[in-house]
Design a protein around this motif. Structure first.
Motif, PDB file in Angstrom:
ATOM      1  N   GLU A 130      54.695  -3.989  76.160  1.00  0.00           N
ATOM      2  CA  GLU A 130      55.366  -4.194  77.431  1.00  0.00           C
ATOM      3  C   GLU A 130      54.307  -4.389  78.526  1.00  0.00           C
ATOM      4  O   GLU A 130      53.966  -5.482  78.862  1.00  0.00           O
ATOM      5  CB  GLU A 130      56.293  -3.022  77.739  1.00  0.00           C
TER       6      GLU A 130
ATOM      7  N   TRP B 191      56.619  -4.090  86.251  1.00  0.00           N
ATOM      8  CA  TRP B 191      58.009  -3.736  86.580  1.00  0.00           C
ATOM      9  C   TRP B 191      58.112  -3.347  88.049  1.00  0.00           C
ATOM     10  O   TRP B 191      57.444  -2.429  88.528  1.00  0.00           O
ATOM     11  CB  TRP B 191      58.506  -2.591  85.693  1.00  0.00           C
TER      12      TRP B 191
ATOM     13  N   PHE C 130      70.027  -1.915  86.884  1.00  0.00           N
ATOM     14  CA  PHE C 130      69.549  -0.848  85.992  1.00  0.00           C
ATOM     15  C   PHE C 130      70.111   0.501  86.409  1.00  0.00           C
ATOM     16  O   PHE C 130      70.158   1.436  85.622  1.00  0.00           O
ATOM     17  CB  PHE C 130      68.019  -0.768  86.014  1.00  0.00           C
TER      18      PHE C 130
ATOM     19  N   TRP D  66      67.915   4.510  86.538  1.00  0.00           N
ATOM     20  CA  TRP D  66      67.304   4.411  85.208  1.00  0.00           C
ATOM     21  C   TRP D  66      66.749   5.752  84.702  1.00  0.00           C
ATOM     22  O   TRP D  66      65.996   6.410  85.387  1.00  0.00           O
ATOM     23  CB  TRP D  66      66.190   3.366  85.306  1.00  0.00           C
TER      24      TRP D  66
ATOM     25  N   GLU E 120      57.426   8.752  80.684  1.00  0.00           N
ATOM     26  CA  GLU E 120      58.563   7.896  81.027  1.00  0.00           C
ATOM     27  C   GLU E 120      59.863   8.705  81.058  1.00  0.00           C
ATOM     28  O   GLU E 120      60.722   8.479  81.890  1.00  0.00           O
ATOM     29  CB  GLU E 120      58.671   6.788  79.968  1.00  0.00           C
TER      30      GLU E 120
ATOM     31  N   MET F  89      61.708   3.884  73.510  1.00  0.00           N
ATOM     32  CA  MET F  89      61.515   4.033  74.960  1.00  0.00           C
ATOM     33  C   MET F  89      60.886   5.379  75.216  1.00  0.00           C
ATOM     34  O   MET F  89      61.516   6.283  75.735  1.00  0.00           O
ATOM     35  CB  MET F  89      62.879   4.012  75.659  1.00  0.00           C
TER      36      MET F  89
ATOM     37  N   HIS G 171      53.689   6.625  82.195  1.00  0.00           N
ATOM     38  CA  HIS G 171      54.642   5.836  82.976  1.00  0.00           C
ATOM     39  C   HIS G 171      54.687   6.471  84.363  1.00  0.00           C
ATOM     40  O   HIS G 171      55.224   7.553  84.515  1.00  0.00           O
ATOM     41  CB  HIS G 171      56.010   5.983  82.314  1.00  0.00           C
TER      42      HIS G 171
HETATM   43  C1  BGC Z   1      60.296  -0.267  81.589  1.00  0.00           C
HETATM   44  C2  BGC Z   1      60.605   0.368  82.889  1.00  0.00           C
HETATM   45  C3  BGC Z   1      61.435  -0.557  83.680  1.00  0.00           C
HETATM   46  C4  BGC Z   1      62.698  -0.671  82.913  1.00  0.00           C
HETATM   47  C5  BGC Z   1      63.768  -1.413  83.585  1.00  0.00           C
HETATM   48  C6  BGC Z   1      61.564  -0.481  80.849  1.00  0.00           C
HETATM   49  O1  BGC Z   1      61.378  -1.086  79.643  1.00  0.00           O
HETATM   50  O2  BGC Z   1      59.377   0.459  80.854  1.00  0.00           O
HETATM   51  O3  BGC Z   1      59.767   1.222  83.405  1.00  0.00           O
HETATM   52  O4  BGC Z   1      61.579  -0.289  84.997  1.00  0.00           O
HETATM   53  O5  BGC Z   1      62.484  -1.169  81.629  1.00  0.00           O
HETATM   54  O6  BGC Z   1      64.859  -0.730  83.413  1.00  0.00           O
END
Ligand code: BGC
Length: 886
Positions: free
Chosen positions: A490, A494, A600, A603, A762, A778, A783
């Motif tokens: 990834e 973001w 989102f 999140w 994260e 995930m 993060h």
């Molecule tokens: C990322 C996030 C990002 C998110 C969006 C993830 O895959 O790691 O940090 O903001 O997707 O929802």
């Protein structure tokens, strides 16, 4: 905290430092151009100048400055043949635009400043600083070169050409760029100390080039300029969909050396069809997957002058790529910033070696090895071991993070990758010949070379570890682009994560140039209709744009930059982008309600596995969208005001009123309940003033009750978390904020710390209490988003806040609590260092504050028993206050 509410206020004020009677000294330091020290690829016609004043006298303010610029250092100090000189009676010492005659492409300029203060002191001229203009499009003589035919190999192409020098060199600068990543050399020595160059931008719109002073690398006689290219972000794998060559499938090099001889003559060396190319020892390289290096394929001595090119060297192909999208590097280069020694080396039952570096970090491992030619050493990387101590890589998803080295001879050799980086704390080594000694391996942390501006420490070791984790999260994810994570497939810019973390980032490090660069990509990649992509640089699809709290990066970061650094130009530059994002939300709204499209939401909010009684903290996504719509609109109106755009200001203030009333109609019951009864809902509604004044206090009560109902746990995700403690503190509930901050069980900031985290995770429960992991798909352990609490800690525990943009006026307002009895913090502001330290001893609150020259501060002592706050207004100097707190 409770202690302090019984303050009996008897404070005394001391001024520490030199008084008026002692000799006072005044000097000028930290001169910057476009927010950087001595930059070499300045592209603005009107670079921005700033400096800091150093003074031993209290209450010092700049009264006047004088500045001089010359194209020649000798002339500058003699005050002759000046290119520009200016003086003004003003306090302005930051963000001054250059206003002299035109600046020439590629040329160096030298400059100095001197100042007068309000006490009648005059400084000497500052030390000479310089900058160099970048190359204008027309100054590029070099041609883009690549391998002949189609660029199909995974291996790294190498390039070389020799040149003769028979005169004395005065100076030489190499200007280099690549499609892909480059490393370049002169006579075998690496040009510059930067890695992963030319960095990552929205390559289809802009590609950076770097400039390096190479005078010392050149010598009389035969010289060889050489380079190697890797795939990098340009041609390698990018994103989570196994996408390759997103920007192009043909790697290319552009290199131009400008030499000035002592006799005044000039010469240009440049890539063109006379260069030769071959393949080198890097068999493959990829940001996610790592690098394979076969030392047997090394062309020994190929970077040196006495090397003879074999028939394997072919003429290069020149490529018709343009120059007009080349931009001078304007942000800190990625450098080797720290070296970490192994904290432990052990063997698995299968004989593999596991090395623990004690810190989750980003960069690579340097390893020395000696063995038979052909021996393959594999170095794998992981952030964590599982509960049984096994190397755990499932959370990397498809990213291999694996470097392979094939020994070329029986001599000791040293290896590290060139065009890849890894996120890791542990490495597993397979195939290592013999015993690995601790001195044969080191981890190198690579990140954008930002100055550390903040320090923060308290009497609570867990909070200190949290702060360390936040800083390491920043180091690992500020590798030219602010990324979500640095290890799995990834590693993207973001936008939601970046906006959530921005304020914290700006306390810890000087991120002005870093984000100025990234915002240019944001503008470049923003859609025609104003929508903002989920990631910048945008490598996703056209539909991946326009989410609440993600797209708002377009307003939140420029506004945060203005607050932190005081340079209005960031608002000027970004204004159109900011406005088109707000207009986009407006275009998607009906009756001022933004309730369409994909979001989102909050999140990764709290969501128990077995949620029979509905404890999951789900917040309506459109309620969230409406709050961010208001927030961006308010930032836009405030920016319009600062920029003097009166009609825009009025227009967006009216829109803001309409957005808020639409919110109240849709999401608020007459008695003040929100349709989503979550912490995030109340936090956002309060933070962005979505509720009528008379309903705010009861909303605060609902928020506090909610927190209590979860046993003093937060339940917020990416969007609620950054504001949670701020809202509590703003509405007089900082003791509740402290209850959350000090919480050690999941979900909380300290839970990962208790579980041994060395970076921000994260997920609130990346590792669960029983030692098992969150879902591998995930579960990044690096993060930064939840590290947004750092902003609150600086602002409230230390109490360091910008009262006006750029800290021209500073507010010091520590809010002690949480059982912390000592705190020490500092921030290098655009004017100089602010520092705060306090302790509570024998019922006394002792505060020491330092305020830099050319600023003013209001110092708020903690609340007294009668609920009043003592506020003192001071100028620069060091002050101490003692308050009885019984
Ligand atoms: C990322 C996030 C990002 C998110 C969006 C993830 O895959 O790691 O940090 O903001 O997707 O929802």
């Amino acid at each position: 905290m409770r202690l302090l509410s019984s303050i009996s206020i008897a404070f005394c004020l001391l001024i520490i430092g030199t008084g008026f009677t002692r000799a006072q000294s005044l000097s000028v330091d930290d001169l910057r151009i476009d927010h950087q020290h001595n930059p070499v690829t300045v592209s603005s016609e009107r670079p921005i100048l700033s400096w800091k004043i150093i003074s031993t006298a209290p209450e010092t303010v700049q009264r006047a400055f004088e500045l001089r610029v010359s194209a020649d250092q000798q002339n500058l100090v003699r005050g002759r043949n000046l290119h520009w000189t200016t003086r003004a009676q003003t306090e302005q010492s930051i963000a001054l635009p250059y206003a002299g005659p035109a600046l020439e492409s590629g040329k160096p300029y030298y400059w100095q400043v001197r100042v007068q203060d309000n006490h009648g002191n005059r400084s000497a001229w500052s030390e000479v600083q310089h900058w160099q203009m970048g190359l204008e499009t027309l100054s590029w003589k070099a041609q883009w070169i690549g391998v002949p035919g189609k660029d199909t190999s995974a291996a790294s192409p190498i390039f070389r050409k020799s040149y003769a020098i028979n005169k004395k060199i005065k100076s030489a600068t190499a200007h280099i760029s690549a499609r892909g990543l480059y490393e370049a050399y002169i006579n075998g020595q690496k040009i510059g100390d930067a890695y992963l160059t030319p960095g990552w931008t929205s390559y289809k719109k802009q590609i950076q080039y770097q400039a390096f002073d190479v005078t010392a690398l050149l010598s009389k006689g035969k010289n060889v300029v050489s380079a190697v290219l890797g795939d990098g972000w340009y041609r390698g794998r990018i994103g989570f969909n196994n996408q390759r060559a997103f920007y192009g499938d043909t790697r290319a090099l552009l290199l131009q050396v400008e030499i000035t001889y002592t006799d005044g003559s000039r010469e240009t060396w440049k890539t063109d069809d006379s260069w030769k190319t071959s393949l080198g020892a890097i068999i493959s390289s990829d940001i996610y997957d790592g690098e394979t290096y076969d030392a047997r394929l090394e062309k020994r001595g190929w970077k040196l002058a006495d090397y003879t090119e074999s028939p394997a060297w072919l003429p290069v192909q020149t490529l018709p790529y343009p120059y007009d999208n080349l931009v001078g590097n304007q942000s800190p280069l990625i450098r080797k910033r720290e070296r970490l020694k192994p904290q432990g080396i052990s063997r698995t039952t299968t004989g593999d070696i596991i090395v623990d570096f004690g810190q989750n970090m980003v960069g690579w491992v340097e390893i020395k090895a000696q063995g038979k030619a052909g021996t393959t050493i594999i170095v794998e990387h992981a952030e964590v071991l599982d509960k049984d101590g096994h190397f755990y890589t499932k959370n990397l998803r498809s990213a291999k993070q694996q470097n392979r080295y094939i020994l070329g001879s029986s001599h000791e050799q040293s290896f590290s990758p060139h065009f890849s980086f890894q996120g890791f704390r542990y490495v597993k080594i397979t195939g290592y010949p013999g015993e690995l000694s601790a001195s044969a391996i080191a981890a190198v942390a690579l990140y954008s070379d930002m100055e550390e501006t903040g320090t923060f420490e308290t009497s609570n070791p867990l909070i200190n570890q949290l702060q360390k984790n936040i800083v390491w999260g920043q180091k690992g994810n500020f590798v030219d682009v602010p990324t979500d994570c640095p290890q799995r497939d990834e590693r993207l810019g973001w936008t939601g994560d970046a906006q959530a973390f921005f304020n914290t980032a700006a306390y810890n490090m000087d991120v002005q140039a870093f984000f100025t660069k990234w915002l240019k990509d944001l503008t470049a990649d923003q859609h025609q209709n104003g929508s903002v992509p989920f990631v910048i640089p945008d490598i996703l699809t056209a539909n991946d744009a326009g989410a609440a709290g993600w797209g708002d990066v377009a307003t939140i970061v420029p506004w945060g930059m203005y607050q932190a650094y005081g340079d209005v130009r960031i608002l000027e530059k970004q204004y159109n982008s900011m406005r088109s994002w707000v207009d986009y939300m407006h275009s998607k709204s009906k009756d001022n309600l933004w309730n369409t499209g994909f979001h989102f939401g909050d999140w990764l909010f709290y969501r128990p596995d077995d949620d029979n009684d509905g404890r999951a903290a789900v917040t309506d996504k459109y309620l969230i969208a409406q709050c961010f719509y208001a927030h961006s609109t308010e930032i836009l109106a405030n920016s319009a005001k600062i920029l003097g755009k009166t009609s825009d200001e009025q227009k967006y203030r009216d829109l803001l009123t309409a957005i808020r009333s639409a919110f109240q109609q849709e999401y608020l019951t007459p008695s003040g309940r929100l349709v989503s009864s979550t912490q995030t809902a109340y936090v956002l509604a309060l933070q962005f003033d979505m509720l009528p004044e008379n309903l705010r206090q009861q909303a605060v009560q609902r928020l506090v009750e909610n927190i209590r109902s979860y046993g003093n746990h937060l339940t917020t995700g990416f969007l609620g978390t950054p504001y949670l403690c701020h809202v509590l503190a703003r509405f007089g509930q900082h003791h509740v904020a402290y209850d959350l901050l000090m919480q050690e069980t999941y979900p909380s900031w300290l839970y990962p710390v208790k579980m041994g985290a060395t970076t921000i995770w994260e997920r609130w429960d990346g590792i669960k209490p029983d030692g098992t992991f969150q879902t591998a798909s995930m579960n990044s352990f690096n993060h930064y988003a939840y590290g947004a609490i750092g902003d609150w800690m600086y602002k409230n525990i230390a109490g360091i806040q910008a009262e006006t943009a750029g800290y021209k006026n500073i507010r010091i307002a520590p809010l002690p609590g949480g059982g912390i009895n000592e705190a020490r913090a500092s921030l290098e502001t655009p004017y100089g260092k602010v520092s705060v330290s306090w302790n509570i001893k024998n019922d006394m609150f002792n505060l020491t504050v330092s305020i830099p020259p050319n600023t003013k501060a209001s110092i708020e002592l903690p609340e007294q028993q009668n609920g009043k706050k003592k506020v003192l207004r001071v100028g620069s100097g060091t002050y101490a206050y003692t308050t009885k707190i019984k």
